[in-house]
Design an enzyme around this catalytic site. Structure first.
Site, PDB file in Angstrom:
ATOM      1  N   GLY A 252      20.436  56.675  28.381  1.00  0.00           N
ATOM      2  CA  GLY A 252      20.365  55.906  27.580  1.00  0.00           C
ATOM      3  C   GLY A 252      19.873  54.327  28.212  1.00  0.00           C
ATOM      4  N   PHE A 253      21.509  53.997  28.749  1.00  0.00           N
ATOM      5  CA  PHE A 253      21.172  52.612  28.958  1.00  0.00           C
ATOM      6  C   PHE A 253      21.893  51.820  28.166  1.00  0.00           C
ATOM      7  CE2 PHE A 253      18.065  54.721  31.925  1.00  0.00           C
ATOM      8  CZ  PHE A 253      18.907  55.732  33.068  1.00  0.00           C
ATOM      9  N   GLY A 480      24.113  62.103  30.869  1.00  0.00           N
ATOM     10  CA  GLY A 480      23.971  62.561  31.527  1.00  0.00           C
ATOM     11  C   GLY A 480      24.181  62.384  33.278  1.00  0.00           C
ATOM     12  N   ARG A 654      40.821  55.207  38.935  1.00  0.00           N
ATOM     13  CA  ARG A 654      40.640  57.163  39.514  1.00  0.00           C
ATOM     14  C   ARG A 654      38.932  57.573  39.474  1.00  0.00           C
ATOM     15  NH1 ARG A 654      44.107  60.844  39.922  1.00  0.00           N
ATOM     16  NH2 ARG A 654      46.013  60.148  38.555  1.00  0.00           N
ATOM     17  N   LEU A 656      36.780  60.598  39.179  1.00  0.00           N
ATOM     18  CA  LEU A 656      36.952  62.125  38.112  1.00  0.00           C
ATOM     19  C   LEU A 656      36.490  63.143  39.360  1.00  0.00           C
ATOM     20  CD1 LEU A 656      37.091  60.593  34.101  1.00  0.00           C
ATOM     21  CD2 LEU A 656      39.056  61.562  36.011  1.00  0.00           C
ATOM     22  N   THR A 660      29.498  63.094  41.036  1.00  0.00           N
ATOM     23  CA  THR A 660      28.505  62.324  39.521  1.00  0.00           C
ATOM     24  C   THR A 660      29.256  61.022  39.406  1.00  0.00           C
ATOM     25  OG1 THR A 660      30.548  62.756  38.573  1.00  0.00           O
ATOM     26  CG2 THR A 660      29.281  64.574  38.467  1.00  0.00           C
ATOM     27  N   LYS A 727      38.550  53.580  35.541  1.00  0.00           N
ATOM     28  CA  LYS A 727      38.493  52.401  34.877  1.00  0.00           C
ATOM     29  C   LYS A 727      36.310  52.492  33.651  1.00  0.00           C
ATOM     30  CE  LYS A 727      40.382  48.988  37.586  1.00  0.00           C
ATOM     31  NZ  LYS A 727      40.626  48.447  38.610  1.00  0.00           N
ATOM     32  N   GLY A 730      29.435  53.126  35.139  1.00  0.00           N
ATOM     33  CA  GLY A 730      28.361  52.974  34.906  1.00  0.00           C
ATOM     34  C   GLY A 730      27.938  51.868  34.244  1.00  0.00           C
ATOM     35  N   GLU A 731      28.635  50.804  34.120  1.00  0.00           N
ATOM     36  CA  GLU A 731      27.987  49.520  34.509  1.00  0.00           C
ATOM     37  C   GLU A 731      27.288  49.000  35.743  1.00  0.00           C
ATOM     38  OE1 GLU A 731      27.812  50.030  30.258  1.00  0.00           O
ATOM     39  OE2 GLU A 731      26.343  48.232  30.941  1.00  0.00           O
TER      40      GLU A 731
END
Lengths: 770, 326
Positions: A252-253, A480, A654, A656, A660, A727, A730-731
C-alpha cells in the site's frame, strides 16, 4: 485493583520477537490467499473507467455505440450515474467522509486533472467492458491546464495550514533570522524531489455488491473502517450498513490509506446495475487515482558554530497541490526535531494545479525532509572537517525541540556506534573523491533515521476455548508486512499457548475496530489491544476460579493469582495451581472472550505516568531512531551509481518478529534507494499529464540494484509507548535513506546532488573534477 | 483494445496472403511489443496473423558468417555459444535487453521492429506525428530526457530504443525478406531504418506484408572483438539512456578495422561510419577514441532535457572502445 500486568513481559519460551515464518506464507504462495479482485461472486460484472485525455476541460459524451456493444449492461456518465447522498464537494460535506479528495468525478461535466474518470462502462466480461470503453465518444471544451508550481500560470499562496488543516503552515521557535545572521557558519541549499508514485504490486481494486440497503465491498485498502465510514457517509447509510473486507493486501505504502473515488464509483455503479461489480485500476490509472508524493522544492538555511553546533534552521517548502485541497507533506517536522537547535522556522507555499491530490507516501514529510537536513549537515561536516557521525553527536537532541518533551526512549547513540562498527566507518578516508576501485569512485555516507509514534487506539477480541485453542480478531489490515504473523505471536505469548493453536483474523469491519494500517501504528495498536483483551480474559478466568470451591484457588485474592503458560497459580505457593481448561470445564463454559482497547503513543502513557515538577502527568515525545550507512560505486564517466553495501541499525522498541521486521527495514531502505536513484514520474508541463505512467517508464529498483543488506535492531524497552512497547517500523527504514545515498555519492565524487533522483545525467562531468 | 480477427499461418504464403485484401493486418510473433501497444489502443490491427509456426529457425555458422532465423527467440540467440564467442556484441545486446520472460517470448524479427518508447507515442491522449501524422509533436517542447539527439526532424524526435539492432547494424548485418508475392530480397540493416523526416510514421523500408525470414552477419575479426555497452537508469530491466556497439580489429597496436554504432541517441539505430574511418590506421589510444566519439556525435541536436546524451554517448563509446582494445 488487581495485579494484572500493565506491560508485556515475555514469558519463558515465548515466541514474540522470534523469526517465525509467516503464518500466511503458504496461502500466498499457493494462491489460496484471496485479494480484493479475486472474489468470483455469482453474477459478477466488470467495470472499466473511461478517463479524460485533458487535464482541464468540460466534457460531453456520446455513449450510444458503447451501450450497444455486446455484453454491456450500462454506461454511466455524470448525467445518469446513481447519485450519492452527499457529495464531498458540497459545503455540507458529510461527517466521517475522510477521503483526500474534495471532489468527486462524474458529479458534473468538469474535468480537473488528466485521466479523471468521466464515464464507467459495466459489462459481463472484462474484455467487453474494455472494448466498449473505447467506443465512448468524448468532446472536450478544453482550457489550458496548470501543470505544477513551476508553471508560469501557477499562483503561489500561503496555505496557513497543510494536511487538511492538521499541520500549521508556519512555525517559529526562538529567533532564527537573527541567529542565522550571527552564525559563524551559514549554509543555504535548495533541494528538489521528483514526483513519486507508491506503485504497490497489487493495484487498487474494489468488488462491490448491494443487498437492499446493505453494501459490501472487498476493497484493497489499508483501512477498512475509514473506507466503511466514507462509503456510509457518501451513500447516506449507517456505518453498520456497510461492510468492508480486506483479507490480503499486496502493498500500500500510503496510496491505499484513504477512500478514493474509484471505490465510491464501484459502489455507485453496482447499485445502478443491481449486480456485483468489480473494478480493478490499470497500472497507468494507478498514477492518477490514488495520490502520489508531490513535486516539491525545499530551501534550507542552516546556521552553525565553528564547532558544528546548530544555531538556526530556516526551512521553506514549495509544492504543487490539487485544485481543491492544501496538501503538502510536512517536511519541516523532522527538521525541527532531529537535532538540538534553539532557533527554527518553517513555512509552506503551495500552488494549485490540474493534478489529482498528492497524499501520504511512506514516511510522508520525514523522507524528503530528512534528505534536506541530512544533506546540509553532511555539507557542514565536510566544510568544518568534522566526521559526519561526530557532527550528529555534537547536535544530539536530549529532548524533542519541537515540543520540549523528554523522549520516551531513544537509542540513537547506540545505533550510530553499532552501525559504524558493522560498516567499518573508521576505515573510511575522510576526504571526498579519494577512494578508487578500478574505474569506480567509492563513497561512504551515513544519515540519521527517525519516525514519530503517532497516537492511536484500537480494539481486539480474544476468544479462548477450553480445548486450548484461541481465535483472536481485530479489524486491522496486513499490507503484506506480517501483521497476521506478529499478532499470532503476540496472541500466543499473552495466552500462554503455542502459536499453532492461535487463529488470528483481520480485515473485516464485522470485527472489532482497529485503526488504519498507516503511519506505522498497526503493530503497536493491535498487539497492545490483544494484550489488554487477554488480560481481561484471565481476569474472568480468575474470577471463576476464586468462586469455585473445587478449585485450589478458591477464595484466593485476585492479586495473588498469576497465570503462566495457561496455568493459574498462587504467586506465593505455586503448588496451588490449575490449568484454565479445568476451570472452564467445571463452569460448563466452552470458551471465554473479552475485547480490549489498546492505546498507543503520546497522551496514552496510561497508569504508568510519572509526574513532572508541577505534579502534572508527565508526557513524552515518542519516536523511533536509527542510522543508515551506505557505500556506493560511481562510474564517473558514465554517471552510474550502484549501492554496494548497506547497514541499518535501528531502535524501535520491542520487535515482534525478527524476520518480518528485518524484511520491512530492507524494504524501507530499498524504497528509499528507489527515490534516491531512479524514481520519478514525469508530468508534461503543457498538458499536465504524465508521460511515463507504467512500470517500464517509472523505475523502481530491481534485484540488480540492491546489495545484500545488514540490518540490526538495538534492544529498547519503552514502557510509555503502549502495553507491548512496540513503536512500529513501517516508515522508519525509509527515512534518511536518500541522504545516506547522496552523502555517499558526495564522498565518492566530491559532487553534491540536491535533486532527486540522482540519475546518470546529474553526475556527468564528475570525472573531470576528481 | 479493439476486436480483431485471428489466424494461424501454416506457411509463408498463407501469412503474406492475409495482407492482400487487408492492409491493416499485423504479424504476431512474440507479441511483446504488438500486444502491449494494442492494449494501449496505439495499434489497432484488423487481424493478427500468427507466424510462430513458420520455419524461420536456426542459429548456424555459414561460410560467410552467422545466420539467425527470424523466429528464433532473443534468449536462445543471446545464450548461443557461437554467438557468444564470435559475435559477443550481439549476445550482450540481447542479454542486456528486457527481462528473461520477455526474452523468452520475443523473436529476432519482431525485436528489430520494436517501436519507440516515447511516452507521447504510447498514450493516445497526446498528439503524435508518428501515431497520427500531422497532429504535432509534444515531445519537442515536453519531457524529452529519453529522446533522440541524432536523426531528428521537426516532426519527430522519438528514439529507437532497442539493443539488438544497434549491435547488428555495427556488424554489417543483412536482413532476408520475403514479400507478399513470394519474392525474396536482401537489405543491409543500414538501409532498413528510416529517419523520421516528414514521414515519422514510416520507420523502415519493409513493405506491407513483407516478412523477415533471417538475419545474416559476416564473420570478421572486429565482430569477434566486439562489445555492447548499455547505460541506463537502473541496473537491469530498463531501456538504454545511451548504448554503444563497437568492434575493433587491432593488430600490433594499430586499428585495422573498426565498427561503431550508438543506441538510444538516434531516431534509428545509429551507425557512425565517419568515426570508424577516423580510427582505421590509427593507434588504439584514448585520444583517438575520444576524437572518434566526438565525430560520431557531430551534428547532434539536443533538446531541453537530453543535452547530457551528447557527453554520455561519447563517454560510452570511448569506454566500449577501450574495453575491446583491451
Amino acid at each position: 485493583m488487581s495485579s494484572e500486568p500493565k506491560f508485556f513481559e515475555q514469558p519463558a519460551g515465548g515466541v514474540v520477537g522470534k523469526p517465525m515464518d509467516r503464518v500466511d506464507g503458504r496461502a500466498k504462495v499457493t494462491g489460496a490467499a484471496r485479494y480484493s479482485a479475486e472474489f468470483a461472486l455469482p453474477g459478477l460484472t466488470y467495470a472499466v473507467l473511461v478517463t479524460s485525455a485533458m487535464a482541464n476541460a468540460k466534457v460531453s459524451l456520446d455513449t450510444t455505440q458503447a451501450e450497444k456493444a455486446p455484453g454491456v449492461l450500462a454506461v454511466y456518465t455524470h448525467l445518469n450515474i446513481p447519485p450519492l447522498a452527499v457529495l464531498p464537494n458540497s459545503p455540507d460535506k458529510p461527517k466521517g467522509w475522510s477521503p483526500p479528495m474534495k471532489y468527486m468525478p462524474l458529479s458534473n461535466n468538469e474535468v480537473q486533472y488528466a485521466n479523471q474518470p468521466i464515464a464507467v462502462v459495466i459489462a459481463d466480461a472484462l474484455e467487453r467492458a474494455q472494448h466498449a470503453a473505447t467506443l465512448v465518444k468524448v468532446s472536450y471544451q478544453a482550457a489550458e491546464p496548470i501543470a505544477s508550481f513551476e508553471d508560469p500560470k501557477a499562483k503561489l499562496f500561503d496555505p496557513q495550514a497543510i494536511q487538511d488543516g492538521k499541520t500549521a503552515g508556519h512555525t517559529v521557535r526562538g529567533n532564527p533570522k537573527e541567529a542565522l545572521a550571527q552564525s559563524a557558519v551559514q549554509h543555504k541549499a535548495t533541494y528538489t524531489h521528483a514526483i513519486n508514485h507508491h506503485n504497490p504490486l497489487e493495484p487498487a481494486a474494489t468488488t462491490a455488491f448491494w443487498e437492499g440497503n446493505r453494501l459490501t465491498v472487498y476493497d484493497a485498502t489499508q483501512g477498512i473502517t475509514r473506507t466503511q465510514t466514507s462509503l456510509a457517509a457518501t451513500f447516506g447509510l449507517a456505518r453498520e450498513q456497510v461492510r468492508v473486507i480486506t483479507q490480503y493486501l499486496g502493498g500500500g505504502f500510503g496510496c491505499k490509506g484513504s477512500c478514493w473515488p474509484h471505490t465510491v464509483l464501484a459502489a455507485q455503479v453496482a447499485r445502478g446495475v443491481g449486480r456485483p461489480v468489480k473494478l480493478v485500476l490499470t497500472r497507468p490509472q494507478m498514477f492518477t487515482s490514488v495520490g502520489h508524493r508531490e513535486d516539491q522544492t525545499q530551501t534550507l538555511q542552516v546556521g552553525a558554530t565553528k564547532e558544528g553546533k546548530l544555531t538556526a534552521l530556516i526551512h521553506e517548502k514549495t509544492s504543487t497541490t490539487s485544485p481543491w485541497d492544501n496538501y503538502a507533506e510536512s517536511n519541516s517536522k523532522i527538521i525541527g526535531m532531529l537535532y538540538a537547535c534553539p532557533n527554527f522556522e518553517a513555512s509552506y507555499q503551495l500552488a494549485r494545479a490540474n493534478v489529482m491530490p498528492s497524499t501520504f507516501m511512506r514516511a510522508p514529510g520525514e523522507a524528503p525532509g530528512s534528505f534536506a537536513i541530512e544533506s546540509s549537515l553532511d555539507d557542514i561536516a565536510y566544510q568544518l572537517g568534522i566526521d559526519p557521525i561526530e557532527i550528529r553527536l555534537r547536535n544530539y537532541a536530549e529532548k524533542d525541540s519541537n515540543d520540549g518533551k523528554a523522549w520516551s526512549s531513544k537509542s540513537l547513540k547506540e545505533c550510530y556506534a553499532r552501525g559504524a562498527e558493522l560498516f567499518g566507518w573508521s576505515k573510511r578516508n575522510p576526504k571526498p573523491g579519494q577512494t578508487r576501485d578500478g574505474r569506480y569512485l567509492v563513497g561512504m555516507g551515513m544519515a540519521t533515521a527517525s519516525y514519530p509514534v503517532h497516537s492511536s487506539q484500537g480494539t481486539a477480541r480474544v476468544r479462548l476455548f477450553a480445548d486450548g485453542r484461541a481465535v483472536v480478531q481485530s479489524g486491522a489490515t496486513d499490507l503484506g508486512t506480517g501483521t497476521y504473523t506478529v499478532m499470532t505471536q503476540t496472541s500466543a505469548d499473552v495466552l500462554g499457548l503455542p502459536p499453532d493453536r492461535i487463529r488470528f483474523e483481520l480485515g473485516d469491519t464485522t470485527l472489532p475496530t482497529a485503526p488504519n494500517s498507516g503511519g506505522s501504528v498497526a503493530a503497536g495498536t493491535v498487539s497492545s489491544s490483544i494484550f489488554v483483551a487477554a488480560q481481561d480474559v484471565w481476569r474472568k478466568v480468575k474470577e471463576l476460579a476464586r468462586a469455585d470451591s473445587k478449585s485450589p484457588l478458591y477464595r484466593a485474592k485476585m492479586d495473588d493469582i498469576i497465570v503462566e503458560g495457561g496455568t493459574l497459580m498462587l504467586k506465593k505457593d505455586r503448588s496451588k495451581a490449575e490449568p484454565f481448561a479445568a476451570i472452564l470445564e467445571r463452569a460448563r463454559l466452552t470458551d471465554i472472550e473479552s475485547t480490549g482497547m489498546g492505546r498507543y503513543g503520546a497522551g496514552f502513557e496510561g497508569d504508568d505516568k510519572t509526574t513532572d515538577q508541577n505534579s502534572q502527568p508527565k508526557t513524552y515525545s515518542m519516536h523511533s531512531f536509527g542510522a543508515h550507512f551506505c557505500e556506493v560505486r560511481v562510474d564517473p564517466e558514465l554517471g552510474t551509481v550502484r549501492v554496494t553495501r548497506w547497514v541499518g541499525v535501528h531502535g524501535a522498541g520491542r520487535i515482534l518478529n525478527a524476520k518480518t521486521a528485518r524484511s520491512q527495514m530492507i524494504g524501507g531502505a530499498i524504497f528509499g534507494i528507489g527515490a534516491a536513484l531512479m524514481e520519478a514520474t514525469e508530468r508534461d508541463q503543457n498538458f499536465a499529464r504524465y508521460v511515463n505512467a507504467d512500470l517500464a517508464g517509472y523505475h523502481v529498483p530491481v534485484q540488480a540494484d540492491i546489495p545484500d543488506m545488514t540490518i540490526e535492531f538495538v534492544d529498547e524497552k519503552d514502557p510509555y509507548i503502549n502495553a507491548m512497547g512496540v513503536k512500529g517500523i513501517g516508515e522508519l527504514g525509509m527515512v534518511g535513506v536518500a541522504a545516506a545515498v547522496a552523502n555517499a555519492v558526495y564522498h565518492a565524487t566530491g559532487k553534491r546532488i540536491r535533486s532527486l533522483p540522482i540519475t546518470p545525467d546529474k553526475l556527468l562531468g564528475t570525472a573531470a573534477t576528481v | 483494445m479493439n476486436n480483431f480477427a485471428f489466424q494461424t499461418a501454416a506457411s509463408a504464403k498463407q501469412a503474406t496472403g492475409a495482407f492482400r485484401d487487408d492492409k491493416q493486418a499485423a504479424y504476431l510473433a512474440g507479441g511483446t511489443t504488438l500486444l502491449d501497444l494494442m492494449k494501449l489502443n496505439v495499434l489497432q490491427p484488423s487481424q493478427l496473423v500468427d507466424i510462430n509456426s513458420l520455419p524461420y529457425r536456426g542459429i548456424t555458422e555459414t561460410p560467410d558468417g552467422l545466420r539467425i532465423g527470424a523466429m528464433e527467440r532473443m534468449s536462445d540467440v543471446g545464450e548461443n555459444a557461437l554467438v557468444m564467442q564470435q559475435y559477443p556484441a550481439i549476445s550482450e545486446s540481447l542479454l542486456l535487453a528486457a527481462s528473461p520472460q520477455l526474452r523468452n517470448m520475443a523473436s529476432i524479427g519482431g525485436n528489430l521492429l520494436q517501436r519507440t518508447r516515447c511516452g507521447y507515442f504510447r498514450d493516445t491522449a497526446f498528439p503524435c506525428n508518428k501515431r497520427q501524422p500531422g497532429s504535432g509533436c509534444p515531445a519537442i517542447n515536453g519531457e524529452n530526457r529519453n529522446h533522440a539527439i541524432l536523426g531528428t526532424s521537426d516532426q519527430c524526435i522519438a528514439t529507437y530504443p532497442g539493443d539488438l539492432a544497434v549491435a547488428l547494424i555495427a556488424l554489417d548485418a543483412v536482413l532476408h525478406l520475403e514479400s507478399a508475392k513470394g519474392k525474396a530480397r536482401r537489405v543491409p540493416l543500414l538501409d532498413f531504418y528510416l529517419t523520421p523526416g516528414n514521414t515519422p510514421q514510416r520507420e523502415t523500408t519493409l513493405e506491407p506484408g513483407e516478412l523477415i525470414t533471417a538475419v545474416t552477419v559476416p564473420a570478421a575479426e572486429h565482430a569477434r572483438k566486439s562489445k555492447y555497452l548499455k547505460v541506463r537508469d537502473r541496473a537491469s530491466y530498463a531501456f538504454a539512456l545511451v548504448s554503444a556497439a563497437v568492434g575493433l580489429d587491432v593488430q600490433g597496436g594499430t586499428i585495422r578495422s573498426a565498427r561503431v554504432a550508438l543506441g538510444s541517441v538516434g531516431t534509428k539505430p545509429w551507425r557512425a561510419q565517419a568515426a570508424e574511418q577516423l580510427l582505421v590506421g590509427k593507434a588504439a589510444t584514448e585520444a583517438n577514441f575520444r576524437a572518434a566519439a566526438a565525430l560520431a556525435l557531430q551534428g547532434a541536436r539536443p533538446h531541453k532535457h537530453n543535452a547530457f546524451k551528447v557527453e554520455l554517448a561519447q563517454n560510452t563509446l570511448v569506454r566500449a572502445l577501450q574495453d575491446v582494445a583491451g
